[in-house]
Design a protein around this motif. Structure first.
Motif, short mmCIF file in Angstrom:
data_model
loop_
_atom_site.label_atom_id
_atom_site.label_comp_id
_atom_site.label_asym_id
_atom_site.label_seq_id
_atom_site.Cartn_x
_atom_site.Cartn_y
_atom_site.Cartn_z
N ARG A 141 -7.34 -3.88 -4.10
CA ARG A 141 -6.76 -2.96 -3.12
C ARG A 141 -7.53 -2.96 -1.80
O ARG A 141 -6.94 -2.87 -0.72
N LEU B 22 -3.15 -1.17 -7.36
CA LEU B 22 -3.08 -2.58 -6.95
C LEU B 22 -4.41 -3.27 -7.20
O LEU B 22 -5.47 -2.70 -6.90
N LEU C 64 0.83 -1.21 0.00
CA LEU C 64 0.00 0.00 0.00
C LEU C 64 0.86 1.26 0.00
O LEU C 64 0.47 2.30 -0.54
#
Length: 221
Positions: free
Chosen positions: A47, A44, A38
């Motif tokens: 996430r 990502l 993170l």
């Protein structure tokens, strides 16, 4: 006199405790890795899930996560014990789980990846299983007892790729192969396995190469 071919002592420990140990290790590592990911400031996938994992830092949260992961590891151990088979070898026959095959009825035994395959005198699959013992143990035991161990499928060169409507195949065989292709794409393993038995009754052996089916006529020895 018979001999059981199962887990070696190190393998028994690995299968019994390994998955649970991995669960405990992940309990400590996953939150750290999630927070690190993170902090990279990049897009990502999943996430939201990673954020939840990264937020785990209190003792009770770690305990809950650890319990879940250990339980998952124990489930993996249970599945492994059910899927992997202990083989019993004797002077006149061998037992593969619930299936017994006389030595005189075997044409070949070999490993196809992790799967042990036993062929009868008409080159049909008399038995197949995922053995608990390693390859060297299996080979040594079967050779010692005079079983026809092979390093690979002795009929591998006879297999040909299946194409719908291929010349040389009876219509009934082609129809079963067409239906089995659908079952393989649907990942219906039981249905596809039952069709293998049907094809063998029709005089043909089939194996899979990815999503392709390969066929050969049965060979009497």
């Amino acid at each position: 006199m018979t001999r059981e071919l199962g887990f070696s002592p190190p393998d028994r420990v690995l299968v019994a405790a390994g998955p649970a140990a991995v669960g405990l290790l992940l309990t400590a590592v996953l939150p750290i890795v999630a927070r690190w990911a993170l902090g990279l400031g990049i897009a990502l996938p999943f996430r939201a899930v990673i954020r939840v994992i990264g937020a785990v830092d209190r003792p009770w949260e770690l305990a809950v996560q650890g319990a879940i992961l250990v339980a998952a590891g124990l489930f993996v151990t249970l599945v492994s014990h059910e899927r992997l088979v202990t083989i019993t070898v004797g002077p006149g026959e061998a037992r593969f789980g619930e299936v017994s095959v006389a030595r005189g009825d075997m044409a070949a035994l070999y490993l196809d990846g992790e799967t042990l395959i036993v062929l009868d005198r008409e080159s049909r699959q008399a038995a197949r299983c995922l053995p608990r013992a390693r390859r060297k143990v299996l080979e040594a035991a079967f050779r010692e007892w005079g079983f026809p161990w092979r390093d690979s499928d002795p009929y591998a060169a006879l297999y040909r790729p299946w194409n719908p409507g291929e010349d040389g195949l009876p219509p009934a065989v082609d129809a079963v192969l067409s239906a089995r292709a659908v079952a393989v794409r649907r990942k219906a393993a039981q249905e596809a396995g039952e069709m293998l038995t049907t094809l063998e009754k029709l005089g043909y052996s089939v194996r899979d190469d990815g999503d392709k089916q390969l066929w050969r006529p049965l060979v009497r020895s």
